[in-house]
Write an enzyme that holds these catalytic residues in place. Structure first.
Site, PDB file in Angstrom:
ATOM      1  N   HIS A 306      15.670  10.059   4.395  1.00 37.67           N
ATOM      2  CA  HIS A 306      16.899  10.606   4.965  1.00 37.67           C
ATOM      3  C   HIS A 306      18.108  10.288   4.082  1.00 37.67           C
ATOM      4  O   HIS A 306      18.249   9.168   3.583  1.00 37.67           O
ATOM      5  CB  HIS A 306      17.134  10.024   6.366  1.00 37.67           C
ATOM      6  CG  HIS A 306      18.440  10.429   6.961  1.00 37.67           C
ATOM      7  ND1 HIS A 306      18.733  11.733   7.279  1.00 37.67           N
ATOM      8  CD2 HIS A 306      19.549   9.715   7.285  1.00 37.67           C
ATOM      9  CE1 HIS A 306      19.956  11.806   7.782  1.00 37.67           C
ATOM     10  NE2 HIS A 306      20.465  10.594   7.786  1.00 37.67           N
ATOM     11  N   SER A 307      18.958  11.282   3.874  1.00 35.70           N
ATOM     12  CA  SER A 307      20.244  11.101   3.206  1.00 35.70           C
ATOM     13  C   SER A 307      20.075  10.424   1.846  1.00 35.70           C
ATOM     14  O   SER A 307      19.382  10.924   0.969  1.00 35.70           O
ATOM     15  CB  SER A 307      21.181  10.317   4.124  1.00 35.70           C
ATOM     16  OG  SER A 307      22.480  10.254   3.604  1.00 35.70           O
ATOM     17  N   TYR A 308      20.698   9.255   1.657  1.00 38.36           N
ATOM     18  CA  TYR A 308      20.625   8.569   0.369  1.00 38.36           C
ATOM     19  C   TYR A 308      19.204   8.118   0.041  1.00 38.36           C
ATOM     20  O   TYR A 308      18.876   7.887  -1.124  1.00 38.36           O
ATOM     21  CB  TYR A 308      21.561   7.359   0.378  1.00 38.36           C
ATOM     22  CG  TYR A 308      21.917   6.858  -1.007  1.00 38.36           C
ATOM     23  CD1 TYR A 308      22.969   7.426  -1.718  1.00 38.36           C
ATOM     24  CD2 TYR A 308      21.195   5.826  -1.605  1.00 38.36           C
ATOM     25  CE1 TYR A 308      23.298   6.980  -2.991  1.00 38.36           C
ATOM     26  CE2 TYR A 308      21.516   5.371  -2.872  1.00 38.36           C
ATOM     27  CZ  TYR A 308      22.564   5.949  -3.560  1.00 38.36           C
ATOM     28  OH  TYR A 308      22.875   5.511  -4.830  1.00 38.36           O
TER      29      TYR A 308
END
Length: 443
Positions: A306-308
């Protein structure tokens, strides 16, 4: 200013003479005595006006900031999670209130952070007691008082011969087992933690590895300054220009606090001691791959980032391209922050990611609608929501002769089902060249 004061004195004397005419006659307030009285009153009014002009009304409006002394447990906070996993006040039954004290934003923020630290420990406890997961200390060869981090492993994470799921969260204050602290506090445990999906993965026969990419340093109280002959060791590899900007921003915040509060609380000065080989999210993901995932018995590895966490996975693949291609069957990105061009990936990595990965992103479009991308690195589809909320993916796999597999996930805003198929694998000579079919279901 003095002209106005003069007018006030004239009007005052006029009122005095009109109101107390008989009295003024009695004391024979005439000629020079009247003039003298006017001068005295004029001086008094001038002094009072100058005094008022020097009073700092902003200073009078400043508040006394309360001490940063907060409860150490949920019970002391008078909050608890109910049967639905929602955080509620034990006396009123109300959800968490951020603004416990009006116009004291910094104090409210510190209180929120203190509660967040308690919730982090609460989630760790759930991972250990309800999911039967164990900590693995990092670095694996840590000695003495060396700062350490840790990840969580299911009982069969390293021994499961078939399939392994690796969960990589985004950046920020979240720790192992969490997607978003805000969702845990404001919604419920099912929305903000990875726990429901870890359970489902275990039910479907997966080994599970839960990473902890944001625990990168040990924060300790800074020692009092001594002789300048021993300057503090530099613990950050950030560019000097970036550090200067950060220091300037922090200084501005401190000035704003001092402008708002009469006696702002002084925060304890701390320093950060980096954790060896785990001082950043990218370093952490690479370290866990080298010391755990690559050594696991599972033939098929699935990754949810997720995300980073997506950026950290791509950075790891830059350094372990052949291993990733041989072991990883599919990658589910959610609102991934990766960029294949800025991260200088090879043509082989770009082709692999385009074929075996999919990125669910926040979008006002209906769930699973294919989306155009300025950089066509991998298929991008709508997560069916406008807010940047976590999408939680948990695999459910049943390997048949065709190695069919599907992931099941969760969006906090939608109750629809989407499917995205990733091409079938072809196995030649016992070596996995292409990923197995994957269907990602997000409801």
């Amino acid at each position: 200013m003095h002209f106005i004061t003069h007018i006030r004195c004239v009007l005052f004397l006029h009122g005095f003479k009109q109101k107390d005419f008989k009295y003024s006659q009695k004391i024979k307030l005439e000629g020079k005595y009247s003039s003298l009285c006017f001068v005295v009153l004029y001086v008094v009014f001038s002094l009072s006006t100058d005094l008022l002009s020097r009073i700092d009304l902003d200073e009078l409006m400043k508040k006394d900031e309360p001490p940063f002394n907060f409860p150490q447990t949920l019970e002391e906070f008078e909050y608890a999670f109910n049967e639905y996993g929602q955080l509620r006040h034990t006396k009123t039954g109300e959800p968490f209130v951020f603004n416990a004290r009006e116009d004291l934003h910094r104090w409210n923020q510190k209180r929120y952070e203190a509660l967040g630290e308690i919730i982090t420990e609460y989630v760790y406890e759930l991972l250990e007691k309800e999911c039967n997961m164990t900590k693995a200390i990092l670095p694996v060869d840590a000695e003495g008082d060396e700062p350490t981090s840790f990840i969580y492993l299911s009982p069969d994470a390293l021994s499961n011969p078939s399939k392994l799921l690796v969960l990589i969260q985004g950046s920020g204050v979240v720790r192992a087992g969490q997607w978003a602290r805000r969702l845990i506090i404001n919604q419920d445990l099912n929305s903000g933690t990875q726990i429901p999906f870890i359970r489902r993965a275990m039910e479907e026969g997966f080994g599970v590895v839960v990473l902890n990419p944001n625990l990168n340093y040990l924060e300790v109280e800074k020692a009092p300054k001594s002789s300048p002959s021993h300057p503090p060791a530099e613990v950050s590899d950030e560019p000097a220009e970036k550090r200067e900007r950060k220091d300037e921003q922090e200084g501005k915040k401190k000035r704003e606090f001092y402008e708002k509060y009469r006696n702002p609380q002084k925060e304890t000065e701390t320093e950060r001691i980096p954790i060896r080989e785990n001082s950043s999210s990218e370093d952490h993901v690479l370290y866990v791959w080298d010391h755990f995932v690559s050594r696991a018995a599972a033939k098929n590895v699935f990754i949810m980032a997720h995300s980073y966490g997506g950026l950290s996975f791509v950075e790891m693949m830059n350094q372990r391209e052949v291993q990733v291609k041989n072991r990883v069957c599919a990658v589910a990105f959610t609102d991934s922050a990766h960029n294949l061009w800025l991260q200088e990936t090879t043509k082989g990595t770009q082709d692999w990611i385009f074929q075996y990965c999919s990125n669910w992103v926040s979008s006002p479009e209906p769930l699973d609608t294919p989306l155009d991308s300025m950089l066509p690195d991998c298929p991008k589809v709508s997560a069916g929501n406008k807010l940047l909320l976590c999408l939680h993916c948990v695999p459910k796999c049943g390997f048949s002769q065709y190695n069919d597999c599907w992931f099941k996930g969760h969006s906090t805003l939608k109750a629809n089902v989407v499917c995205c198929h990733i091409p079938q694998s072809s196995i030649s000579g016992g070596k996995l060249f292409v990923t197995i079919p994957v269907t990602l279901l997000i409801w």
